[in-house]
Design a protein around this motif. Sequence first.
Motif, PDB file in Angstrom:
ATOM      1  N   ILE A  15       0.866  -1.171   0.000  1.00  0.00           N
ATOM      2  CA  ILE A  15       0.000   0.000   0.000  1.00  0.00           C
ATOM      3  C   ILE A  15       0.905   1.223   0.000  1.00  0.00           C
ATOM      4  CG2 ILE A  15      -0.169   0.210   2.516  1.00  0.00           C
ATOM      5  CD1 ILE A  15      -3.110   0.982   2.130  1.00  0.00           C
ATOM      6  N   ALA A  16       0.431   2.289  -0.595  1.00  0.00           N
ATOM      7  CA  ALA A  16       1.258   3.493  -0.675  1.00  0.00           C
ATOM      8  C   ALA A  16       1.540   4.057   0.702  1.00  0.00           C
ATOM      9  CB  ALA A  16       0.551   4.540  -1.539  1.00  0.00           C
ATOM     10  N   GLY A  17       2.742   4.536   0.898  1.00  0.00           N
ATOM     11  CA  GLY A  17       3.099   5.155   2.161  1.00  0.00           C
ATOM     12  C   GLY A  17       2.447   6.509   2.312  1.00  0.00           C
ATOM     13  N   ALA A  18       2.486   7.062   3.506  1.00  0.00           N
ATOM     14  CA  ALA A  18       1.875   8.352   3.773  1.00  0.00           C
ATOM     15  C   ALA A  18       2.790   9.158   4.662  1.00  0.00           C
ATOM     16  CB  ALA A  18       0.518   8.159   4.439  1.00  0.00           C
ATOM     17  N   ALA A  19       2.504  10.451   4.734  1.00  0.00           N
ATOM     18  CA  ALA A  19       3.331  11.333   5.548  1.00  0.00           C
ATOM     19  C   ALA A  19       2.725  11.504   6.925  1.00  0.00           C
ATOM     20  CB  ALA A  19       3.451  12.686   4.857  1.00  0.00           C
ATOM     21  N   ASP A  20       3.542  11.965   7.861  1.00  0.00           N
ATOM     22  CA  ASP A  20       3.072  12.173   9.214  1.00  0.00           C
ATOM     23  C   ASP A  20       2.039  13.294   9.233  1.00  0.00           C
ATOM     24  OD1 ASP A  20       3.351  10.903  11.545  1.00  0.00           O
ATOM     25  OD2 ASP A  20       5.352  11.674  12.019  1.00  0.00           O
ATOM     26  N   GLY A  21       1.210  13.322  10.269  1.00  0.00           N
ATOM     27  CA  GLY A  21       0.250  14.394  10.418  1.00  0.00           C
ATOM     28  C   GLY A  21      -1.180  13.959  10.201  1.00  0.00           C
ATOM     29  N   LEU A  22      -1.448  12.689   9.953  1.00  0.00           N
ATOM     30  CA  LEU A  22      -2.801  12.194   9.761  1.00  0.00           C
ATOM     31  C   LEU A  22      -3.574  12.299  11.067  1.00  0.00           C
ATOM     32  CD1 LEU A  22      -4.888  10.803   7.950  1.00  0.00           C
ATOM     33  CD2 LEU A  22      -3.838   8.618   8.569  1.00  0.00           C
ATOM     34  N   SER A  23      -4.740  12.943  11.010  1.00  0.00           N
ATOM     35  CA  SER A  23      -5.534  13.149  12.215  1.00  0.00           C
ATOM     36  C   SER A  23      -6.262  11.874  12.614  1.00  0.00           C
ATOM     37  CB  SER A  23      -6.550  14.273  11.980  1.00  0.00           C
ATOM     38  OG  SER A  23      -5.906  15.493  11.687  1.00  0.00           O
ATOM     39  N   GLY A  24      -6.744  11.841  13.838  1.00  0.00           N
ATOM     40  CA  GLY A  24      -7.522  10.707  14.314  1.00  0.00           C
ATOM     41  C   GLY A  24      -6.651   9.597  14.861  1.00  0.00           C
ATOM     42  N   TYR A  25      -7.155   8.375  14.739  1.00  0.00           N
ATOM     43  CA  TYR A  25      -6.489   7.210  15.312  1.00  0.00           C
ATOM     44  C   TYR A  25      -6.347   6.124  14.261  1.00  0.00           C
ATOM     45  CZ  TYR A  25      -7.527   9.404  19.791  1.00  0.00           C
ATOM     46  OH  TYR A  25      -7.597  10.285  20.835  1.00  0.00           O
ATOM     47  N   GLN A  26      -5.129   5.602  14.129  1.00  0.00           N
ATOM     48  CA  GLN A  26      -4.853   4.446  13.280  1.00  0.00           C
ATOM     49  C   GLN A  26      -4.402   3.331  14.215  1.00  0.00           C
ATOM     50  OE1 GLN A  26      -3.247   7.667  12.365  1.00  0.00           O
ATOM     51  NE2 GLN A  26      -5.299   7.964  11.519  1.00  0.00           N
ATOM     52  N   ILE A  27      -5.243   2.325  14.364  1.00  0.00           N
ATOM     53  CA  ILE A  27      -5.089   1.321  15.420  1.00  0.00           C
ATOM     54  C   ILE A  27      -4.787  -0.039  14.812  1.00  0.00           C
ATOM     55  CG2 ILE A  27      -6.244   0.190  17.356  1.00  0.00           C
ATOM     56  CD1 ILE A  27      -8.077   2.736  17.471  1.00  0.00           C
ATOM     57  N   SER A  28      -3.695  -0.640  15.241  1.00  0.00           N
ATOM     58  CA  SER A  28      -3.340  -1.996  14.843  1.00  0.00           C
ATOM     59  C   SER A  28      -3.830  -2.942  15.933  1.00  0.00           C
ATOM     60  CB  SER A  28      -1.826  -2.126  14.655  1.00  0.00           C
ATOM     61  OG  SER A  28      -1.469  -3.449  14.314  1.00  0.00           O
ATOM     62  N   CYS A  29      -4.850  -3.708  15.627  1.00  0.00           N
ATOM     63  CA  CYS A  29      -5.505  -4.528  16.647  1.00  0.00           C
ATOM     64  C   CYS A  29      -4.629  -5.715  17.039  1.00  0.00           C
ATOM     65  CB  CYS A  29      -6.856  -5.008  16.129  1.00  0.00           C
ATOM     66  SG  CYS A  29      -7.950  -3.648  15.666  1.00  0.00           S
TER      67      CYS A  29
END
Length: 507
Positions: A15-29
């Motif tokens: 999957i394409a990478g992304a830059a820092d600063g994404l709002s909210g929560y990205q949770i690895s269960c």
Amino acid sequence: MIPFSLLAVVLVFGIAGAADGLSGYQISCGATSEKVVGDVTWVPDGRFVSVGNVSDVRSPGVLPMLSSLRYFPDTSARKYCYVVPAERKRKYLVRTTYFYGGFDGGSAPPVFDQIIEGTRWSEVDTAGDYARGLSTYYEAVVLATEKEVSVCLARNAATKSSPFISALEVSPLEYSVYNSTDFESYALSTIARHSFGHDGSATVSYPGDRFNRLWEAHSDGMPVVESQASVSQAAFWNKPPEDVFRRGVTTAGGRGESLELQWPPAPLPAASYYLALYFQDNRAPGPLSWRVFDVAVNGETFFAGLNVSTAGSMLYGDKWPLSGRTKITLTPAPGSPVGPVINAAELMMVVPLGGRTHPRDVIGMQALARGFDNPPADWAGDPCLPQGNSWTGVTCTQEPLARVVSLNLTNFKVGGSISDGIANLTAISSIWLVGNNLTGPIPDMNLLHHLASGEQPTDRADSSITREHAKASFVQNNSLQGAIPSSLKNRTGFMFHPHVNTYYCTG
């Protein structure tokens, strides 16, 4: 509940990478430490969920945030909930991702339901995608009515083993995005979101899309045009990423020929849908860089005389009825110098919310849950909803604004204390706490005017006791101190035993 999903799947292997600063929560269960994909940090899920077991996924090439999962083997729980902090009255994009990985030793993933903010959202069935080595995601837009968003899993009649989840994302949206929808009454569940004219590896997400929406590539052999001008994301209510305008599809014959697009690629169940279409004249800006055409959906006029320039245009319908196969037809106006073009589209099912629990009761039940040391495993998320998935021991009315009318935790061995927040349960008519290990003072319950006398249940099942035949009982095996609450004084059928701090029904 949405009976299906047409969302394309996310490849497990890239999957394409992304830059820092994404709002909210990205949770690895199920993760025990932070994981980085591109420049996005995925956090462990321990602060958002209190139940379930974790397992590693040992499939070759799996992305870091999908290399673990959380599963829920407790068959007695009515639901298993993640609770994520949110800003009250703000819209959120919620995405759940599932990659089975054979964690339970089976050959196919289990089927189960997912619930968002007390509404039964969809059934999760990932068997087809998993058989092709792919993960599956589901996505919805929902309003946070309080300072949190709850996302829950629940068993259904088709569930054969433990429900599980691999990743959870909760991203805030700006006010203008999808703002024609009444989110007090509805949620939106994504069916398809595509950028046209791109190949299969060209999924657009964050940072191109500031809300991390996934724009999957869609190409079915139609002529592709390349954009010669940029667009301003800020000019569109839905803030589509500029990347989806870089390519589009048009007709082979050019002037005078209509463009017919079979999209989305699978038939739809009869429902109301939010449909958004995005266009841009791909040519260099100039006096003739415009296209005029009519837009129809299944033969019905969606918009007549759309004038598309290099600045781009967007059309939307917020409750468009669709069923079966969907055909979008773009018909050029007489004299239009070039044929029509389309760059991207979004389709979301409009999902009626399944009601809400009275905010006062939510506050009261959450306070009780915090005061108990070991409440039942499903005491998270909405206390009453959806119907059939209330908290264990909790009985509620079936009104659009549900009220808690009974609490029965007989013999659950609950510890801790009874929070003063119980006074918020102003519709409750019976409270049963027999056979627990509660300590501390008995809270003031003078506001609980509906407490009455009645016959004590003989098992742990929820009671359907009416208000006229209900009672309150703080009973044996608890060590509660304090005077009889004045709300119970002089009530027929109650007495207090001073040696065991117990209220009994005398008949």
